[in-house]
Every structure is written in structure tokens, then in C-alpha cells.
Design a protein around this motif. Structure first.
Motif, PDB file in Angstrom:
ATOM      1  N   ILE A 464       1.004  -1.431   0.211  1.00  0.00           N
ATOM      2  CA  ILE A 464      -0.024   0.092  -0.031  1.00  0.00           C
ATOM      3  C   ILE A 464       0.928   1.095   0.085  1.00  0.00           C
ATOM      4  N   VAL A 465       1.914   1.262   0.703  1.00  0.00           N
ATOM      5  CA  VAL A 465       2.718   2.474   0.847  1.00  0.00           C
ATOM      6  C   VAL A 465       3.639   2.743  -0.418  1.00  0.00           C
ATOM      7  N   ASP A 480      10.404  10.116 -14.390  1.00  0.00           N
ATOM      8  CA  ASP A 480      11.601   9.855 -15.151  1.00  0.00           C
ATOM      9  C   ASP A 480      12.627  10.477 -14.672  1.00  0.00           C
ATOM     10  N   LYS A 481      12.705  10.769 -13.231  1.00  0.00           N
ATOM     11  CA  LYS A 481      13.630  11.524 -12.646  1.00  0.00           C
ATOM     12  C   LYS A 481      14.253  10.571 -11.288  1.00  0.00           C
ATOM     13  N   PRO A 482      14.752   9.582 -11.422  1.00  0.00           N
ATOM     14  CA  PRO A 482      14.908   8.669 -10.243  1.00  0.00           C
ATOM     15  C   PRO A 482      15.922   9.076  -9.435  1.00  0.00           C
ATOM     16  N   ASN A 483      16.955  10.137  -9.645  1.00  0.00           N
ATOM     17  CA  ASN A 483      17.728  10.595  -8.776  1.00  0.00           C
ATOM     18  C   ASN A 483      17.265  11.812  -7.842  1.00  0.00           C
ATOM     19  N   GLU A 484      15.776  12.274  -8.234  1.00  0.00           N
ATOM     20  CA  GLU A 484      15.217  13.239  -7.351  1.00  0.00           C
ATOM     21  C   GLU A 484      14.542  12.402  -6.158  1.00  0.00           C
ATOM     22  N   THR A 485      14.290  13.324  -4.948  1.00  0.00           N
ATOM     23  CA  THR A 485      13.648  12.613  -3.817  1.00  0.00           C
ATOM     24  C   THR A 485      12.333  12.818  -3.936  1.00  0.00           C
ATOM     25  N   VAL A 486      11.625  11.633  -3.909  1.00  0.00           N
ATOM     26  CA  VAL A 486      10.119  11.801  -3.828  1.00  0.00           C
ATOM     27  C   VAL A 486       9.687  12.656  -2.582  1.00  0.00           C
ATOM     28  N   PRO A 487       8.634  13.615  -2.634  1.00  0.00           N
ATOM     29  CA  PRO A 487       8.365  14.278  -1.564  1.00  0.00           C
ATOM     30  C   PRO A 487       7.571  13.281  -0.765  1.00  0.00           C
ATOM     31  N   MET A 488       7.798  12.311  -0.171  1.00  0.00           N
ATOM     32  CA  MET A 488       7.026  11.451   0.569  1.00  0.00           C
ATOM     33  C   MET A 488       7.925  11.203   1.876  1.00  0.00           C
ATOM     34  N   SER A 489       7.396  11.417   3.092  1.00  0.00           N
ATOM     35  CA  SER A 489       8.402  11.085   4.266  1.00  0.00           C
ATOM     36  C   SER A 489       8.544   9.644   4.444  1.00  0.00           C
ATOM     37  N   MET A 490       9.889   9.368   5.218  1.00  0.00           N
ATOM     38  CA  MET A 490      10.512   7.951   5.370  1.00  0.00           C
ATOM     39  C   MET A 490       9.511   7.267   6.424  1.00  0.00           C
ATOM     40  N   TRP A 491       8.774   8.337   7.136  1.00  0.00           N
ATOM     41  CA  TRP A 491       7.748   7.594   8.135  1.00  0.00           C
ATOM     42  C   TRP A 491       6.790   6.815   7.810  1.00  0.00           C
ATOM     43  N   TRP A 492       6.411   6.914   6.411  1.00  0.00           N
ATOM     44  CA  TRP A 492       5.455   5.998   5.745  1.00  0.00           C
ATOM     45  C   TRP A 492       5.750   4.595   6.001  1.00  0.00           C
ATOM     46  N   ILE A 493       7.083   4.410   5.657  1.00  0.00           N
ATOM     47  CA  ILE A 493       7.607   3.136   5.850  1.00  0.00           C
ATOM     48  C   ILE A 493       7.694   2.380   7.172  1.00  0.00           C
ATOM     49  N   LEU A 494       7.387   3.194   8.155  1.00  0.00           N
ATOM     50  CA  LEU A 494       7.694   2.954   9.614  1.00  0.00           C
ATOM     51  C   LEU A 494       6.923   1.727  10.109  1.00  0.00           C
ATOM     52  N   PRO A 495       5.642   1.593   9.759  1.00  0.00           N
ATOM     53  CA  PRO A 495       4.857   0.621  10.277  1.00  0.00           C
ATOM     54  C   PRO A 495       5.213  -0.791   9.857  1.00  0.00           C
ATOM     55  N   SER A 496       5.863  -0.715   8.438  1.00  0.00           N
ATOM     56  CA  SER A 496       6.299  -2.118   7.884  1.00  0.00           C
ATOM     57  C   SER A 496       7.531  -2.448   8.879  1.00  0.00           C
ATOM     58  N   ASN A 562      15.162   2.427 -12.188  1.00  0.00           N
ATOM     59  CA  ASN A 562      14.446   3.669 -11.849  1.00  0.00           C
ATOM     60  C   ASN A 562      12.971   2.948 -11.025  1.00  0.00           C
ATOM     61  N   LEU A 563      13.160   3.065  -9.722  1.00  0.00           N
ATOM     62  CA  LEU A 563      12.324   2.633  -8.957  1.00  0.00           C
ATOM     63  C   LEU A 563      10.921   3.337  -9.032  1.00  0.00           C
ATOM     64  N   ASN A 564      10.826   4.670  -9.664  1.00  0.00           N
ATOM     65  CA  ASN A 564       9.603   5.282  -9.950  1.00  0.00           C
ATOM     66  C   ASN A 564       8.710   4.607 -11.129  1.00  0.00           C
ATOM     67  N   ARG A 565       9.675   3.884 -11.999  1.00  0.00           N
ATOM     68  CA  ARG A 565       8.890   3.007 -12.986  1.00  0.00           C
ATOM     69  C   ARG A 565       8.701   1.418 -12.726  1.00  0.00           C
ATOM     70  N   ALA A 566       9.203   1.301 -11.612  1.00  0.00           N
ATOM     71  CA  ALA A 566       9.081  -0.191 -11.353  1.00  0.00           C
ATOM     72  C   ALA A 566       7.861  -0.604 -10.385  1.00  0.00           C
ATOM     73  N   HIS A 567       7.700  -1.874 -10.262  1.00  0.00           N
ATOM     74  CA  HIS A 567       6.609  -2.082  -9.567  1.00  0.00           C
ATOM     75  C   HIS A 567       6.771  -2.997  -8.346  1.00  0.00           C
ATOM     76  N   LEU A 568       7.373  -2.477  -7.306  1.00  0.00           N
ATOM     77  CA  LEU A 568       7.810  -3.226  -6.215  1.00  0.00           C
ATOM     78  C   LEU A 568       6.328  -3.726  -5.518  1.00  0.00           C
ATOM     79  N   ASP A 569       5.524  -2.643  -5.590  1.00  0.00           N
ATOM     80  CA  ASP A 569       3.998  -2.874  -4.931  1.00  0.00           C
ATOM     81  C   ASP A 569       3.363  -4.380  -5.264  1.00  0.00           C
ATOM     82  N   TYR A 570       3.709  -4.674  -6.689  1.00  0.00           N
ATOM     83  CA  TYR A 570       3.119  -5.925  -7.360  1.00  0.00           C
ATOM     84  C   TYR A 570       3.707  -7.108  -6.619  1.00  0.00           C
ATOM     85  N   PHE A 571       5.028  -6.985  -6.417  1.00  0.00           N
ATOM     86  CA  PHE A 571       5.954  -7.737  -5.696  1.00  0.00           C
ATOM     87  C   PHE A 571       5.699  -8.047  -4.512  1.00  0.00           C
ATOM     88  N   TYR A 572       5.248  -7.138  -3.744  1.00  0.00           N
ATOM     89  CA  TYR A 572       4.783  -7.149  -2.210  1.00  0.00           C
ATOM     90  C   TYR A 572       3.560  -7.900  -2.154  1.00  0.00           C
TER      91      TYR A 572
END
Length: 601
Positions: A464-465, A480-496, A562-572
Motif C-alpha cells: 500500500i505504501v 523519469d527523474k530517479p535521482n530526485e527525492t520523492v516528496p514522501m516522508s520516510m515515516w510512511w515506511i515505519l509500520p512495515s 528507476n524505482l519510479n517506473r518499477a512495481h515493487l508494490d506488485y512484488f509485495y
């Protein structure tokens, strides 16, 4: 390692006083030492309770309960484990970033290499445990493995400092380190895996050996030992993640690999300092346990045409009352019978005993539990691979001038364990004991199952995250900017991460205690190696799964660099589904499992 103790009895004709002759075989030279002690009268009987049966000290002498073993010795051994885990995780936790950084590997290739190395490191304890239980002994194996650790870590540090400044700063557009350096790096890395294979199963088994199962107080303390063992080495992991990951990312990879080498030197000194407080377990049979158990399967196969009723009759003739354990895996009971064409003299030598058959069944019962925990191990492998890469893309700033290293986020797992273990040991277990009326409160298999359930939930949350992260990247035009930081706090991944920590506290400790407790006494190093092999096979399966998915999704890879084009969510989501199936199978086999009976001395 002490090889055996022989008890004889004699009487002094001059004093008419009885003596007990104890012949023990000491570790240093293997020569027998005879110790004559007076037979104990009723007045002296309380002193007998101070002798720990089945154990001797460093010099092969009988050990006193008040002067050896217990927490007195366990403190030294736990200290060694803390140092070893600090060193191991100081390498493994940030390895994927080293491979994708200085070594210039792709994300999928680096994850595959991490999984293969981790899997090898988790399978080698089978070899280390076998050698320790059959030939070398746990104490000697720990010493040898410590020297290998120091050598491997030293060479690893050397390989890291050999890179050119351009490679380390990343100023070059394409930096490929010389092949000699890469060979030295991987040779050193797998030398560390080999050292871990000898160290890991023996240290924990040797630590648990310091508690006498026949003494009620020490038996209870041993159950707590596994909790505090995991609590303590998690502290070592926490320091490694906080300190070493920062040094490796911001100062020097060579220094980050060199510090663990120094720590392992100190760990070996600490271990040797406790030598004269340790208890060394004595073998309980003339034959190797591997031979005894192997012969059960061979003899049962040789009597495959025999009637199981005949085996039951033979067991009754030996005075055994039929039990659930005896009725399970009936085909092994045929090992109690003589070969069809054997003479009586031959039959006495080719029939297995009931205890041998029960040992073989105890090992066989572990297989379904071991198998159904493999998916948990696949999930476990993600914390140091894709969770790590996922964190790299997120906003990890705590202050405007300080950014948390991605690998350091794994400390959340360690902190969760450090918080949860004392709560579990001091609050949850006492409450469970009062409710269930059992000394354990919660059975080992119940504990393992609860952790497996939480790991499944952690994958659901991670999926979901990741869906949320991809949506934010698309919203801000960062696809298409994999080296740019996504404006999403790291604390979103805290529950996992938190759920990972709590599930580890339950499943990992439960598996350690289960595989130590349920194997034959002489195979406890191998038992812990079997527990570790779950994560070794799990890492290989994770690597294979990644390779298959990478091949099947080529062009739209789930693991795109480029994780912004990947689909780790499908894998999870896939891992969450696999976890649900594995948990259902585990609950079935756990419900039919028959625990090994405790035998009183």
C-alpha cells in the motif's frame, strides 16, 4: 572438547570407605584423567545436587552447579554474539548500496548477489554444525570461526580501500573497478560467510548448553535465555546500522568494513576469558547420532515388506507403551525388527532401539515446519534489499542539514525488537502462564505462527505504501527523474519496519528455541543450523523469484533501476499472498505436531 566420562566403583581395604572412580577425557589432549571421590553418605547427599550430570569443565572434570554455567557463563557468550552480529550486519545491511555504488551493479543484479550471499551464509551453518557435533566440538569451532571472521573482514576492508578516488566519489560517468579488486572483494565476502557458518550455530547452542534442563530453575532460565539472546544481539545490530551505515555512506567504506574486524578480535578475547566457567556437554551414546538416525531409515527400508503389527509387538516386548509418537510415521517402526534372513546373533546388532527410532521421528517431524517457514524467510530477505532501495528515494531528512542513511532505517526493526522482547518476557509470558497453567505460557509453535501472521500484514502495508509512493512520484512529475527525492516522508515506511521487528521477535526466537529443543541432544548445533538454513534457502528462493519475475516482466520490469517506473508494490502483493498460503499450511502441520518428550536423568 571433552569426549566422555566413565564412572566406576571401588572400596579402600584399609579404610573400608567406598570410592567412586571418575575417568574423564579432557579437551586439551584427549587423555583420560582419573579422579577418585568418596561415595556420598546421606549427610553429604545435598552436595550431589551441586554436580551437573552429563557436563564437565574445561579440563574434563565434573562441574559444580554453583561455580559454572548458567547466566555466569551465558554473559560471556552473549557478548560474543553481540560482537559477531555487529560485524555481520555491518556488512550485510548496506551491501546492496555498495554493490550498486562502488561496484556499479544494477539494482536487480545487486539484489540477486545479496540474496545468494545471504543464502550461502545461512546454509553453511549446516556444515559448521555437522563438524562441531561430530568432530571438532562447539568450543573449538567458535575459536576457529572467529579467526576466519577476522581474516575475511580484514581482506574486505583492504578490497574497499583499493578503489580509485573517481570510483568512490562517483565523478566518473562509467566506473568499473579492476577485476582483481572485485575478485578480492567477493573472496573476502564469502570467507565471512564461511566464518559465520561455523560461528552462528555453535555459539547459541553452546550458550544454551550452560543451562541444565533437569534443574527446574535453570530450565526456566534457559527459556528466557533465547529471548535475552535475541534482545542482546539486536543491540549489536542496532549499533551497526546506526554507526557503520553512516561511516560507510559518509566517510569511508574501508573504515566501515575495518571496524567489524577489530570488534571480532575483541569478541574472541572475551570468549576465551570465560573458558573456565563453561560447561561442556558429554556425548550420550557410543555411535554418532548421524549414524544412529541414518541406520533407522536404512533398516526400515530394508524391512519394507514387514508388517507394522510385528513392529508394534516388538515395541511391547521391549516394554514400550504405544503412544501417539509411536503411531506416527509407522514405517520407521520397522527398524525395530531383525532382517528377514538374519540369525539371532546378527539381529542383536542390526536392530535399532526404540530411542533411536524416536530420534529419527523427531528429526522427520521438523520437515513440515521447516518447509512452511520458507516463505517467511523470503519476506525476511526484503528488509535489506528492496526496502533499502525504496527508502533511498524517500525524504529522509530529520533536520535541514541531516539526512538519515537509508540502511539506518533498518534500526527501526532493531528498536522494535528491543522494546518488544522485554514486554514479551516480563508481561505477556507471565499473563499467558496464569491463563494456560503451563510453564511456557505460549508454545513455541504458537509463537512462530503469530510472527508469520504479522510478517504477512507487513507485506500488505508495504504494498500500500509503495502504491502511494508511485502515485506521488507521478503527481510531481518525477517518474523519469530517479535521482530526485520523492516528496514522501520516510515515516510512511515505519509500520512495515515495526511489524518486521515484532514478527522477528516472535518467529525468529521461536524457531531458535524450537530447533534447539526438538532435535536429539547431541545434534543441537545442527538443529540451530537447520533453523538458519530456512533463511538460507529463503534467500535463494527470493533470488530465484526475482530472476523469474525480471525475465517475465522484461520491458516493464517490476525491479527497474528507476524505482519510479518499477512495481515493487506488485512484488509485495505477491509475497503477501504467498505468506497467506504458507501460514495456512503451517497451522495445519503445527496442529498435528507431537513435541519431543523430556527425559529425566
Amino acid at each position: 572438547m571433552p569426549k566422555g566420562v566413565w564412572f566406576g566403583h571401588s572400596e579402600d581395604e584399609r579404610t573400608k570407605r567406598s570410592y567412586t572412580l571418575i575417568v574423564s577425557y579432557s579437551a586439551p589432549d584427549g587423555l583420560p584423567m582419573a579422579i577418585a571421590t568418596p561415595s556420598i553418605s546421606d549427610a553429604e547427599a545435598p552436595l550431589l545436587d551441586q554436580i551437573v550430570e552429563g557436563s564437565v569443565d574445561f579440563k574434563g572434570r565434573p562441574v559444580s552447579r554453583s561455580k559454572s554455567g548458567g547466566w555466569r557463563s551465558a554473559v560471556f557468550i552473549i557478548g560474543v554474539e553481540v560482537a559477531e552480529r555487529f560485524s555481520y550486519y555491518g556488512i550485510s545491511s548496506n551491501l546492496i548500496n555498495y554493490l550498486t555504488g562502488p561496484l556499479g551493479q544494477s539494482t536487480a543484479k545487486a539484489a540477486e548477489n545479496v540474496n545468494v550471499w545471504s543464502g550461502t551464509a545461512s546454509l553453511l551453518p549446516l556444515l559448521g554444525g555437522f563438524l562441531a557435533d561430530s568432530f571438532v566440538g562447539r568450543y573449538r569451532m567458535i575459536v576457529v570461526a572467529s579467526f576466519l571472521y577476522m581474516l575475511g573482514l580484514g581482506l574486505l576492508s583492504l578490497s574497499a580501500v583499493m578503489y580509485s578516488p573517481d570510483c568512490q566519489t562517483g565523478s566518473g560517468t562509467s566506473c568499473s573497478p579492476p577485476s582483481a579488486q572485485v575478485i578480492l572483494f567477493f573472496f573476502s565476502l564469502y570467507l565471512v560467510a564461511l566464518a559465520q557458518g561455523g560461528h552462528k550455530p555453535c555459539v547459541q547452542a553452546f550458550g544454551a548448553d550452560q543451562f541444565d534442563e533437569q534443574d527446574p530453575k535453570e530450565c526456566k532460565a534457559k527459556s528466557s535465555f533465547f529471548n535475552w539472546w535475541y534482545f542482546s544481539f539486536t543491540g549489536g545490530v542496532l549499533v551497526a546500522l546506526l554507526v557503520l551505515s553512516y561511516i560507510q555512506d559518509n566517510l569511508s567504506w574501508g573504515l566501515g568494513f575495518g571496524i567489524p574486524c577489530i570488534v571480532m578480535c575483541l569478541a574472541l578475547i572475551l570468549f576465551l576469558l570465560g573458558s573456565f566457567t563453561y560447561r561442556f556437554r558429554l556425548p550420550t551414546g557410543e555411535k554418532s547420532p548421524f549414524v544412529r538416525i541414518g541406520l533407522v531409515f536404512v533398516r526400515a527400508a530394508g524391512n519394507w515388506q514387514a508388517d507394522t503389527f510385528a513392529a508394534s509387538s516388538e515395541a511391547e516386548a521391549q516394554g514400550m507403551i504405544t503412544s501417539k509418537s509411536f503411531e506416527q510415521y509407522k514405517f520407521l517402526n520397522k527398524a525395530l525388527l531383525a532382517p528377514p534372513n538374519g540369525s539371532k546373533q546378527e539381529s542383536s546388532q542390526v536392530c535399532s532401539s526404540i530411542s533411536d527410532v524416536e530420534e529419527a521421528k523427531a528429526v522427520l517431524r521438523l520437515v513440515p515446519i521447516w518447509t512452511t517457514c520458507l516463505v517467511y524467510a523470503i519476506v525476511f530477505a526484503q528488509a535489506s534489499t528492496f526496502f533499502n532501495k525504496q527508502s533511498v528515494t524517500m525524504d529522509r531528512r530529520i533536520t535541514p542539514n541531516f539526512q538519515v542513511p537509508a540502511a539506518a532505517l533498518q534500526t527501526i526493526i532493531s528498536i522494535s525488537i528491543i522494546i518488544f522482547v522485554p514486554i514479551y518476557d516480563r508481561v505477556i509470558i507471565p499473563i499467558a502462564r496464569s491463563l494456560t497453567g503451563t510453564s511456557s505460557g505460549i508454545s513455541m509453535l504458537q509463537r512462530i505462527g503469530a510472527g508469520m501472521f504479522l510478517s504477512m500484514i507487513s507485506m500488505v502495508i508495504a504494498a500500500i505504501v509503495e502504491m502511494k509512493r508511485l502515485a506521488i512520484a507521478a503527481e510531481y512529475g518525477l517518474v523519469d527523474k530517479p535521482n530526485e527525492t520523492v516528496p514522501m516522508s520516510m515515516w510512511w515506511i515505519l509500520p512495515s519496519y515495526v511489524l518486521f521487528g515484532v514478527s522477528d521477535s516472535l518467529t525468529m526466537v521461536g524457531l531458535q528455541e524450537f530447533f534447539y529443543d526438538q532435535v536429539p541432544t547431541e545434534l543441537r548445533s545442527v538443529g540451530l543450523a537447520l533453523y538458519l538454513s530456512i533463511f538460507g534457502i529463503g534467500s535463494f528462493l527470493s533470488s530465484a523469484l526475482i530472476a523469474v519475475i525480471e525475465s517475465a516482466t522484461r520491458g516493464h520490469s517490476w525491479f527497474d533501476n528507476n524505482l519510479n517506473r518499477a512495481h515493487l508494490d506488485y512484488f509485495y502483493w505477491l509475497l503477501a499472498g504467498m505468506s497467506a498460503v504458507a501460514l495456512a499450511a503451517y497451522l495445519y502441520f503445527a496442529g498435528t505436531y507431537i513435541y519431543k518428550k523430556k527425559v529425566s536423568v
